[in-house]
Design a protein around this motif. Sequence first.
Motif, PDB file in Angstrom:
ATOM      1  N   ASN A 162       0.806  -1.215   0.000  1.00  0.00           N
ATOM      2  CA  ASN A 162       0.000   0.000   0.000  1.00  0.00           C
ATOM      3  C   ASN A 162       0.840   1.267   0.000  1.00  0.00           C
TER       4      ASN A 162
ATOM      5  N   ASN B  12      -5.570  -6.260   2.554  1.00  0.00           N
ATOM      6  CA  ASN B  12      -5.082  -5.247   1.616  1.00  0.00           C
ATOM      7  C   ASN B  12      -6.105  -4.111   1.489  1.00  0.00           C
ATOM      8  N   SER B  13      -7.371  -4.485   1.373  1.00  0.00           N
ATOM      9  CA  SER B  13      -8.448  -3.503   1.272  1.00  0.00           C
ATOM     10  C   SER B  13      -8.580  -2.703   2.565  1.00  0.00           C
TER      11      SER B  13
ATOM     12  N   VAL C 253      -0.120   8.586  -2.002  1.00  0.00           N
ATOM     13  CA  VAL C 253      -0.519   7.737  -0.870  1.00  0.00           C
ATOM     14  C   VAL C 253      -0.524   8.543   0.423  1.00  0.00           C
TER      15      VAL C 253
ATOM     16  N   VAL D  87      -1.212   3.819  -5.141  1.00  0.00           N
ATOM     17  CA  VAL D  87      -2.570   3.316  -5.319  1.00  0.00           C
ATOM     18  C   VAL D  87      -2.646   2.316  -6.468  1.00  0.00           C
TER      19      VAL D  87
ATOM     20  N   VAL E  95      -1.872   5.348   6.473  1.00  0.00           N
ATOM     21  CA  VAL E  95      -1.596   3.924   6.258  1.00  0.00           C
ATOM     22  C   VAL E  95      -0.739   3.369   7.391  1.00  0.00           C
TER      23      VAL E  95
ATOM     24  N   PHE F 157      -1.718  -1.008  -5.076  1.00  0.00           N
ATOM     25  CA  PHE F 157      -2.864  -1.592  -4.381  1.00  0.00           C
ATOM     26  C   PHE F 157      -3.851  -2.166  -5.388  1.00  0.00           C
TER      27      PHE F 157
ATOM     28  N   THR G  36     -13.068   3.900  -3.170  1.00  0.00           N
ATOM     29  CA  THR G  36     -12.185   4.086  -4.326  1.00  0.00           C
ATOM     30  C   THR G  36     -12.622   5.238  -5.223  1.00  0.00           C
TER      31      THR G  36
ATOM     32  N   TYR H 224      -5.840  -0.089   2.777  1.00  0.00           N
ATOM     33  CA  TYR H 224      -6.150   0.974   1.810  1.00  0.00           C
ATOM     34  C   TYR H 224      -7.249   1.893   2.339  1.00  0.00           C
TER      35      TYR H 224
END
Length: 483
Positions: free
Chosen positions: A154, A326-327, A357, A158, A362, A161, A248, A330
């Motif tokens: 991440n 991972n989601s 980012v 983006v 994060v 990702f 997103t 993000y």
Amino acid sequence: MSSELSSAANDAVNEELKEIAGMQRRLKNRHIQMIALGGCIGTGLFYGSAEAIGMAGPAIILAYLVGGAAIFFVMRAVGEMSVRTPVAGAFTHHAYANWGNRAGFVSGWNYWFNYILVSMVELAVVGLYLHYWLPDFPAWATAAICLVLITAVNLIGVKSFGEFEFWFAMIKVIAVIAMIVVGLIIVIAAIHNPGTPVPTFSHLVDPSTGGFLPFGLLSQVNGAWVGLVMALVVVMFSFGGVELVAITAGEADNPGKTIPRAINQIAWRILIFFVGALTVIMAVVPWQSINGQMSPFVQIFDYVGIKAAAALLNFVCITAVLSVYNSAVYSNGRMLHSLAHQGNAPKFLGKVAKNGVPMAGVLASAGITVIAVVVVFLWPEFAFNYLMSIALIAGIINWIMVMITEIKFRKRIGPEEVSKLTFKLPFQPYSNYLVIAFLAFVVVMMCFSPGYRIAVIVGPIWLAVLLIAYQVKKTGQKVADRT
């Protein structure tokens, strides 16, 4: 509508649109569609479905249809607001702009808290899948490795990702479809091990095991509440993650087209990946034989002796966990970033690196999630069961706030602007009230389950903490302004 709210709404819109300039619209249509497709395929389906089947038997299919319908309306409400104002903050931005500063604060921090808990659940369960091959490898070490790996992905950007999530989701989608196809072949060819029942769809209505609805709507078995309505509690956790599509929006290449298309796919995704997959599983493995010691998706092939396929699906389960985590990394980074731009989080969390980012957000989220590694090490059972239930109550709070926010959104923009909306929530406002009532009913059902009862206690306490925190922040700002 007060002038104060209108002013705050306008300031929020302007601030969030400025914020997009620091980010990069690098998520293409294929990224968005696959993120949407794989968003609902995670631990809730691969692992939690065993518990749901144990509560309702074959009738779990109905639970997924009812729960899926509610989530579809939630996503249409989110989509209506996100298509008109495609920002990275999504839920917290819409609550802030349409409901007020307090609602933005509560919505944003609650969503962040929700995904922190989801992260912990995913890291707690990944070790169980690895134990299929390496039974002696410590679960906490697996969690630590996954945390470092996904955080690094991440931080790259983006697009990184998007690419990882694209392939993670692709693996999950192909695997579930392949499992359905192979499962159908097993049923048609009646492939089974000696001493095990012949695969057949009649398992779903077998009178000897209670038929399609073995426990009715609600009943007690050995002191525990089970039945179709109790299974709804577990089922709703499975749908956590579909809302990532709205997050997103601020980095989507063409949100006006990709977001509606992704949201409208939810209905058939639920039919295929939940209803279709579980129907095939229960046709191959009689529902009462699904024990939860391994994923039902693995057990279906292990049951008929196809070890290679079982090992392959176990790998898929691991990728599913990595995908959801991972989601989570993000979305949490973007949520903190949006909260910072509202003045509802420290300003440093609103900074964006050259690669687009929000690194501070994060890293801060990853740092908190380190607690998961400790929890997995000390209390492995607590890590999955109780954290999942608390994550569910946080998710329900968020979904209810979305439905209320959408009503306020329409009131704020007025009838003329509502008529211009290109992507509307169907049956509004009746669908809003129906979904809110359904989610309130799920909370009531959580009171009947020892594993979920703690969440009903924690939920109001957490809301009280957020409201107090907001008041403290507001008072502090007033004092600062006077000085």
